[in-house]
Design an enzyme around this catalytic site. Structure first.
Site, mmCIF file in Angstrom:
data_model
loop_
_atom_site.group_PDB
_atom_site.id
_atom_site.type_symbol
_atom_site.label_atom_id
_atom_site.label_comp_id
_atom_site.label_asym_id
_atom_site.label_seq_id
_atom_site.Cartn_x
_atom_site.Cartn_y
_atom_site.Cartn_z
ATOM 1 N N ARG A 30 0.778 -1.384 0.111
ATOM 2 C CA ARG A 30 -0.042 -0.088 0.015
ATOM 3 C C ARG A 30 0.789 1.159 -0.124
ATOM 4 N NH1 ARG A 30 -3.951 -1.157 4.984
ATOM 5 N NH2 ARG A 30 -2.468 -2.775 5.236
ATOM 6 N N TYR B 30 30.390 35.529 -4.096
ATOM 7 C CA TYR B 30 30.525 34.083 -4.040
ATOM 8 C C TYR B 30 32.052 34.030 -3.245
ATOM 9 C CZ TYR B 30 32.191 29.448 -4.617
ATOM 10 O OH TYR B 30 32.658 28.356 -4.790
ATOM 11 N N ARG C 100 27.593 26.676 2.656
ATOM 12 C CA ARG C 100 27.930 25.225 2.346
ATOM 13 C C ARG C 100 28.868 24.626 2.903
ATOM 14 N NH1 ARG C 100 29.233 26.154 -3.806
ATOM 15 N NH2 ARG C 100 29.741 23.831 -3.594
ATOM 16 N N GLY D 120 -6.831 -6.833 14.794
ATOM 17 C CA GLY D 120 -6.942 -8.135 15.332
ATOM 18 C C GLY D 120 -7.635 -7.504 16.651
HETATM 19 C C1 UD1 Z 1 -1.157 -7.821 12.407
HETATM 20 C C2 UD1 Z 1 -1.688 -8.437 13.505
HETATM 21 C C3 UD1 Z 1 -3.050 -7.990 14.042
HETATM 22 C C4 UD1 Z 1 -2.678 -6.676 14.538
HETATM 23 C C5 UD1 Z 1 -1.823 -5.757 13.356
HETATM 24 C C6 UD1 Z 1 -1.309 -4.285 14.133
HETATM 25 C C7 UD1 Z 1 -1.235 -10.908 12.968
HETATM 26 C C8 UD1 Z 1 -1.753 -12.279 12.300
HETATM 27 N N1 UD1 Z 1 -2.050 -9.936 13.045
HETATM 28 O O1 UD1 Z 1 -1.890 -7.876 11.622
HETATM 29 O O2 UD1 Z 1 -3.574 -8.606 15.097
HETATM 30 O O3 UD1 Z 1 -3.891 -5.560 14.971
HETATM 31 O O4 UD1 Z 1 -0.638 -6.438 12.820
HETATM 32 O O5 UD1 Z 1 -0.700 -3.684 13.158
HETATM 33 O O6 UD1 Z 1 -0.185 -10.901 13.449
HETATM 34 N N2 UD1 Z 1 5.388 -9.733 8.523
HETATM 35 C C9 UD1 Z 1 6.483 -10.509 8.195
HETATM 36 N N3 UD1 Z 1 6.369 -11.582 7.717
HETATM 37 C C10 UD1 Z 1 5.056 -12.042 7.441
HETATM 38 C C11 UD1 Z 1 4.184 -11.507 7.559
HETATM 39 C C12 UD1 Z 1 4.090 -10.068 8.232
HETATM 40 O O7 UD1 Z 1 7.805 -10.128 8.410
HETATM 41 O O8 UD1 Z 1 5.118 -13.296 6.704
HETATM 42 C C13 UD1 Z 1 5.617 -8.245 9.256
HETATM 43 C C14 UD1 Z 1 5.250 -7.304 8.455
HETATM 44 O O9 UD1 Z 1 6.363 -6.693 7.615
HETATM 45 C C15 UD1 Z 1 4.776 -6.200 9.495
HETATM 46 C C16 UD1 Z 1 4.167 -7.053 10.871
HETATM 47 O O10 UD1 Z 1 4.997 -8.135 10.332
HETATM 48 O O11 UD1 Z 1 5.953 -5.564 9.762
HETATM 49 C C17 UD1 Z 1 2.613 -7.390 10.786
HETATM 50 O O12 UD1 Z 1 2.503 -7.778 9.563
HETATM 51 P P1 UD1 Z 1 1.021 -7.356 8.718
HETATM 52 O O13 UD1 Z 1 0.963 -8.047 7.547
HETATM 53 O O14 UD1 Z 1 1.004 -5.776 8.741
HETATM 54 O O15 UD1 Z 1 -0.001 -7.738 9.758
HETATM 55 P P2 UD1 Z 1 -1.534 -7.208 10.020
HETATM 56 O O16 UD1 Z 1 -2.515 -7.873 8.964
HETATM 57 O O17 UD1 Z 1 -1.483 -5.676 9.992
#
Ligand code: UD1
Ligand code: CA
Length: 454
Positions: A15, A364, A331, A137
């Site tokens: 996004r 300058y 500078r 969540g």
């Molecule tokens: C997650 C939580 C949700 C919470 C929200 C808060 C879970 C299942 N859900 O949802 O309960 O309310 O964050 O912002 O945990 N990431 C990885 N590897 C992956 C997936 C994600 O490194 O395979 C990292 C993403 O880069 C990010 C973080 O984990 O930094 C959260 O992942 P994201 O996909 O944003 O989770 P949400 O669906 O927002």
């Protein structure tokens, strides 16, 4: 008990609609991940693991030299899967603190009780209450108020979606148990992922009383998913920094209109006008005034100096009681000594402006060493570049350079010398003498203008 921090940063950040990996987008001039790393470091953990995936090499390169244990999550199969990848590097008995690379505003003060609670209970969640919980969540509690589960938005019933207490995604857990629960996760959910959040139900089933620590300020735990969130976080951080400055005694003409992209240290009675940007490391001495629409980057400005509007100061050392601007450009490599003045439409580079010396208008000055109490007239230019190399100009104490002078470097102007206006000086001008290098003025009397032929 040792503390390990795992930062989740493998997500793509679709996004953001950008070629740059999400955690590298700048907030207050530094990548999102840098903020999270600093917060983690403030808790003095025994190790920091960063789970990377999308744009991994670029992310690693951006933090080369920092003490990070990188863990690759080649395929993004969910937050539970991400933590699983890092867990082999952690010992049972350790407390694991899970942070997110895209939740940059959380403060160490908020995380400390979380880590502590995990030490007592085994599992502690950071929650908050928000006006619009869509997408997050939800924290599910039993009739006795105890946390029983986290249900993701996509999996939640209409009744559950009405709950305004949400999971921030940050938690702390004892490593051994975390490993056990992660091993029991499945992908039986709306997104077909391994949810880290499912460990809550597993913990409750094991008789663990899950601690929920509520972050008092939802802004602090906001996740950055798009450019709107990024701008909101920027505003939150701006307010935070402005409040700190004002509490330290700095006068801000408008706290909403200052950007500190780095670290700003201020003495007493500093005043900052609107729309000023500070980048890198900046130090302002007592009574310094920074005028509006000014940019200061990696500079030290000593006590009593006034910088007027629309000036740019970069990698410079400004002495006490100097005056700069309006519309001045200082500078890199400039040293201005006590009481020196640089006025409007003047550019100075890699030069020393001695104490009490003035370069007031449209000049300058590059690669020059200017002594004390020198007056550089309007429109003077150091011709420091011959097309291949740069050369120095040296001007002795008390010299007076008339307006519109070209100083063809390398060249030296002796102490107390006077240079006539409009001169092009390419040889040393002796101390104490008047040197003029321009065509003599002549008048042709009786001369007639041509007239149009009939
Ligand atoms: C997650 C939580 C949700 C919470 C929200 C808060 C879970 C299942 N859900 O949802 O309960 O309310 O964050 O912002 O945990 N990431 C990885 N590897 C992956 C997936 C994600 O490194 O395979 C990292 C993403 O880069 C990010 C973080 O984990 O930094 C959260 O992942 P994201 O996909 O944003 O989770 P949400 O669906 O927002
Ligand atoms: Ca998210």
């Amino acid at each position: 008990m040792s503390l390990r921090t795992i930062i989740l940063a493998a997500g793509q950040g679709t996004r953001m609609r950008s070629a740059l990996p999400k955690v590298l987008h700048p907030l207050a001039g530094r990548p999102l991940l840098a903020h999270v790393l600093d917060t983690a470091a403030a808790l003095e953990p025994d190790g920091v693991l960063v789970v990377h995936g999308h744009g991994g090499e670029q992310v690693k390169a951006a933090f080369a030299g920092r003490p990070i244990d990188w863990v690759l999550q080649a395929e993004q199969r969910g937050t539970g899967h991400a933590v699983q990848q890092a867990l082999p590097k952690v010992s049972a008995g350790d407390i694991v603190l899970v942070l997110c690379g895209d939740v940059p505003l959380v403060r160490p003060e908020t995380l400390r009780p979380l880590v502590e609670a995990a030490g007592h209970h085994g599992l502690a969640l950071l929650t908050t209450r928000v006006a619009n919980p869509a997408g997050y969540g939800r924290i599910i509690r039993g009739i006795d108020g105890a946390v029983t589960a986290i249900v993701e938005h996509a999996d939640a019933s209409t009744a559950q979606r009405a709950i305004d207490e949400i999971n921030t995604g940050l938690l702390a857990c004892e490593a051994g148990r975390l490993g056990t629960w992660l091993g029991q996760l499945d992908t039986d959910n709306a997104q077909g992922e391994l949810y880290l959040t499912d460990i809550v139900e597993l913990a409750v089933a094991d008789g663990v009383q899950v601690a929920a620590i509520e972050a008092p300020d939802p802004d602090e735990v906001m996740g950055i998913n798009d450019k709107l969130h990024l701008a909101t976080a920027e505003a939150v951080l701006r307010r935070r920094v402005a409040a700190e400055l004002m509490r330290a005694g700095v006068t801000l003409a408008d706290p909403e209109r200052i950007d500190v992209r780095g670290r700003l240290r201020c003495g007493r009675d500093v005043r900052i006008e609107p729309d000023v940007i500070f980048e890198g490391e900046v130090e302002l001495g007592d009574d310094v005034v920074i005028g509006p629409f000014t940019l200061v980057r990696d500079a030290r400005i000593a006590a009593g100096t006034h910088v007027q509007s629309h000036s740019v100061i970069e990698q410079a050392e400004i002495g006490e009681r100097c005056e700069i601007g309006p519309f001045a450009r200082i500078r890199p490599g400039v040293e201005m000594d006590e009481g020196a003045k640089v006025g409007n439409f003047v550019e100075i580079k890699k030069s020393v402006i001695g104490p009490g010396s003035k370069v007031n208008h449209l000049s300058y000055v590059g690669d020059a060493t200017i002594g004390a109490k020198v007056n550089v007239g309007a429109g003077t230019i150091t011709c420091n570049y011959d097309g291949a190399n740069k050369h120095r100009t040296v001007i002795g104490d008390g010299a007076f350079i008339g307006s519109g002078v070209e100083l063809v470097a390398p060249v030296e102007i002796g102490a107390g010398a006077t240079i006539g206006a409009g001169s092009t000086i390419s040889k040393a001008a002796p101390a104490g003498e008047l040197t003029v290098a321009r065509a003599r003025q002549a008048t042709i009397s009786g001369w007639k203008r041509p007239t149009k032929k009939a």
